[in-house]
Structures are given as structure tokens and as C-alpha cells.
Design a protein around this motif. Structure first.
Motif, short mmCIF file in Angstrom:
data_model
loop_
_atom_site.label_atom_id
_atom_site.label_comp_id
_atom_site.label_asym_id
_atom_site.label_seq_id
_atom_site.Cartn_x
_atom_site.Cartn_y
_atom_site.Cartn_z
N ILE A 82 41.62 91.28 41.11
CA ILE A 82 42.47 92.00 41.98
C ILE A 82 43.67 91.41 41.76
O ILE A 82 44.83 92.14 41.66
CB ILE A 82 42.15 92.03 43.69
CG1 ILE A 82 40.96 93.09 43.79
CG2 ILE A 82 43.43 92.44 44.44
CD1 ILE A 82 40.26 92.74 45.40
N VAL A 83 43.83 90.12 41.70
CA VAL A 83 45.10 89.60 41.51
C VAL A 83 45.56 89.30 40.11
O VAL A 83 46.47 88.59 39.62
CB VAL A 83 45.48 88.13 42.25
CG1 VAL A 83 45.43 88.71 43.84
CG2 VAL A 83 44.51 87.14 41.83
N ASN A 84 44.58 89.51 39.09
CA ASN A 84 44.58 89.25 37.75
C ASN A 84 44.95 87.64 37.65
O ASN A 84 45.74 87.06 37.04
CB ASN A 84 45.64 90.18 37.02
CG ASN A 84 45.61 89.95 35.50
OD1 ASN A 84 44.62 89.40 34.97
ND2 ASN A 84 46.60 90.08 34.92
N GLY A 85 43.90 86.84 38.26
CA GLY A 85 44.20 85.47 38.45
C GLY A 85 43.44 84.66 37.61
O GLY A 85 43.27 83.52 37.85
N TYR A 86 43.07 85.14 36.21
CA TYR A 86 42.69 84.24 35.37
C TYR A 86 43.19 83.37 34.84
O TYR A 86 43.02 82.02 34.74
CB TYR A 86 42.18 85.04 33.87
CG TYR A 86 41.23 86.62 34.59
CD1 TYR A 86 39.80 86.20 34.75
CD2 TYR A 86 41.67 87.75 34.88
CE1 TYR A 86 39.07 87.15 35.19
CE2 TYR A 86 41.06 88.71 35.37
CZ TYR A 86 39.68 88.56 35.39
OH TYR A 86 38.81 89.56 35.83
N ASP A 87 44.65 83.39 34.81
CA ASP A 87 45.57 82.47 34.44
C ASP A 87 45.54 81.27 35.38
O ASP A 87 45.81 80.10 35.04
CB ASP A 87 47.03 82.90 34.14
CG ASP A 87 47.60 83.39 35.46
OD1 ASP A 87 46.93 84.44 36.06
OD2 ASP A 87 48.69 83.34 35.71
N GLY A 139 37.16 70.14 45.32
CA GLY A 139 37.95 70.69 46.24
C GLY A 139 39.19 70.89 46.16
O GLY A 139 39.81 71.78 46.61
N ASN A 140 40.24 69.88 45.63
CA ASN A 140 41.59 70.02 45.28
C ASN A 140 41.72 71.39 44.55
O ASN A 140 42.68 72.02 44.59
CB ASN A 140 42.04 68.77 44.63
CG ASN A 140 42.34 67.96 45.49
OD1 ASN A 140 42.39 68.16 47.01
ND2 ASN A 140 42.33 66.62 45.19
N GLY A 141 40.79 71.37 43.32
CA GLY A 141 40.97 72.75 42.58
C GLY A 141 40.94 73.90 43.06
O GLY A 141 41.66 74.94 42.98
N LYS A 142 39.81 74.06 44.05
CA LYS A 142 39.65 75.25 44.77
C LYS A 142 41.00 75.53 45.82
O LYS A 142 41.11 76.76 45.93
CB LYS A 142 38.24 75.23 45.87
CG LYS A 142 37.23 75.03 44.96
CD LYS A 142 35.68 74.81 45.87
CE LYS A 142 35.38 76.02 46.48
NZ LYS A 142 34.09 75.89 47.39
N ARG A 143 41.35 74.53 46.38
CA ARG A 143 42.36 74.89 47.14
C ARG A 143 43.92 75.22 46.62
O ARG A 143 44.48 76.17 46.94
CB ARG A 143 42.84 73.46 47.97
CG ARG A 143 42.35 73.29 49.22
CD ARG A 143 42.70 72.13 49.94
NE ARG A 143 42.46 70.96 49.47
CZ ARG A 143 41.34 70.14 49.37
NH1 ARG A 143 40.23 70.67 50.12
NH2 ARG A 143 41.13 69.10 48.81
N PHE A 144 43.98 74.60 45.28
CA PHE A 144 44.98 75.19 44.58
C PHE A 144 44.86 76.42 44.04
O PHE A 144 45.87 77.28 44.33
CB PHE A 144 45.29 73.89 43.27
CG PHE A 144 46.08 74.66 42.10
CD1 PHE A 144 47.35 74.59 41.96
CD2 PHE A 144 45.36 75.15 41.06
CE1 PHE A 144 47.94 75.38 41.06
CE2 PHE A 144 45.84 75.83 39.86
CZ PHE A 144 47.36 75.85 39.87
N MET A 145 43.82 77.11 43.53
CA MET A 145 43.51 78.36 43.06
C MET A 145 43.71 79.27 44.26
O MET A 145 44.04 80.34 44.22
CB MET A 145 42.23 78.42 42.56
CG MET A 145 42.24 77.65 41.02
SD MET A 145 40.70 78.02 40.16
CE MET A 145 39.53 76.75 41.01
#
Length: 198
Positions: free
Chosen positions: A29-34, A78-84
Motif C-alpha cells: 500500500i505504501v510502496n514500502g520496500y525501500d 525490535g528496533n528494526g520493526k519500530r523503525f519500519m
């Protein structure tokens, strides 16, 4: 959804899977691959390795070589999930996806809402498996790479045709949109040695 036990290791090669809340196709939806590739870049900058991946519309699979560091693997993830999640929410706001944002708001548990969490972008738990053999890594990579070709998705005829995947690299030795470290090279790296920063 029960949270899987924390990873009780300080380093190693792991198969990791994140899923968007309620299997919503938030990445697409957000084209969030980057956004995911930016997280991969961050991991590399800290001495970790991306050996293979596939990014789907609503979930992602990745094989990561975690080098020993002062942070636990669970903290790094966890930090990665929050950032994304933050980046995905910002894009949803920009796109005016108010109904979807409200759905993500409603999915936050009362206890976490009390701690000022506003949206659940990812399911709380994530799946992980320690990869202790070449055969197991290959099994995981094959499974990942076939994901886009499966009936439910049918995003491509062949794994090498799917852009957001390391399948092309393992089939042709040519990197696709994101450069990975060959799993065979990774298996020869001593991940117990912390990366030194100047």
C-alpha cells in the motif's frame, strides 16, 4: 497472538519472518520496500549480513547473519520493526489512509496503548529459526523465493522474475535491487567476533 520465545543466542544465522497486522498488505500500500532495504542497510552498517530475502505485500522473510554485539538479537529486531513501522505510518498519513490507520490503532492492546503506542503495523510475534546447516539455509531460501509464485499471490511465473527477492542472485550470481552476501560466504565468517568501530 502469543509471542514466540526470545532468541537465546548472541550471534548466528537466522531465518526471520515479520507479518503485517491482520495480514494487511501495508508494504504494498505504501510502496514500502525501500523502508525494508534501509533497515537492511542499517544492519550491514553494524556488521550484520543479509544472505537472502523476499519482501511480500504483507510480510517479509529474510536470512540474517547476526554478528555478536552489545545488543541482543531481539533488541535489534525490535528496533528494526519500530523503525519500519514509523515510516509505514508516516506514508499512510501522507496518503490519507485514515480508515486503515484507525484499524491499526484499534489493534493496539490496552496495555501498550497506555504506554502511548498508537498503531500496530506488525504482528507482535515474529517467527525465527536458527540456521545451523547449509541444507537448512537452502531449504529456507527455496521456500522464501517460491513465495511470490504461489497460487494465492501469483505475482510472477518464476522466482527470478520477482524484483523484491534474492532469487535472481542465487540463480544467476547477479544481484537484483538489493545486494546480499552469499550464504556460503556467510557460513565461513566468525560471527562471534564483534565489529570494531573507529
Amino acid at each position: 497472538m502469543p509471542v514466540k520465545a526470545s532468541i537465546p543466542f548472541t550471534e548466528g544465522i537466522f531465518s526471520i519472518t515479520f507479518t503485517c497486522t491482520d495480514w494487511l498488505p501495508l508494504i504494498e500500500i505504501v510502496n514500502g520496500y525501500d523502508i525494508v532495504y534501509n533497515w537492511f542497510d542499517y544492519l550491514k552498517s553494524k556488521g550484520h549480513f543479509i544472505a537472502g530475502y523476499v519482501l511480500m505485500p504483507n510480510h517479509m522473510h529474510v536470512v540474517i547473519g547476526f554478528r555478536k554485539s552489545h545488543q541482543s538479537i531481539n533488541t535489534i529486531i525490535g528496533n528494526g520493526k519500530r523503525f519500519m513501522a514509523y515510516e509505514i505510518v508516516q506514508r499512510l498519513k501522507t496518503k490519507g489512509e485514515t480508515e486503515l490507520l484507525h484499524k491499526l490503532f484499534l489493534s493496539v492492546e490496552a496495555e501498550r496503548r497506555a504506554n502511548h503506542k498508537k498503531h500496530n503495523v506488525w504482528e507482535l510475534s515474529f517467527d525465527w529459526k536458527k540456521c545451523e546447516s547449509e541444507a537448512f539455509i537452502l531449504q529456507k531460501l527455496d521456500y522464501f523465493h517460491m513465495n511470490p509464485c504461489k497460487g494465492k499471490w501469483n505475482l510472477c511465473a518464476s522466482p527470478v522474475d520477482y524484483v523484491h527477492s534474492s532469487a535472481m542472485y542465487y540463480a544467476t550470481s547477479e544481484h537484483g535491487v538489493y545486494e546480499v552476501t552469499n550464504y556460503a560466504v556467510l557460513m565461513d565468517i566468525d560471527l562471534t567476533v564483534e565489529q570494531k568501530y573507529i
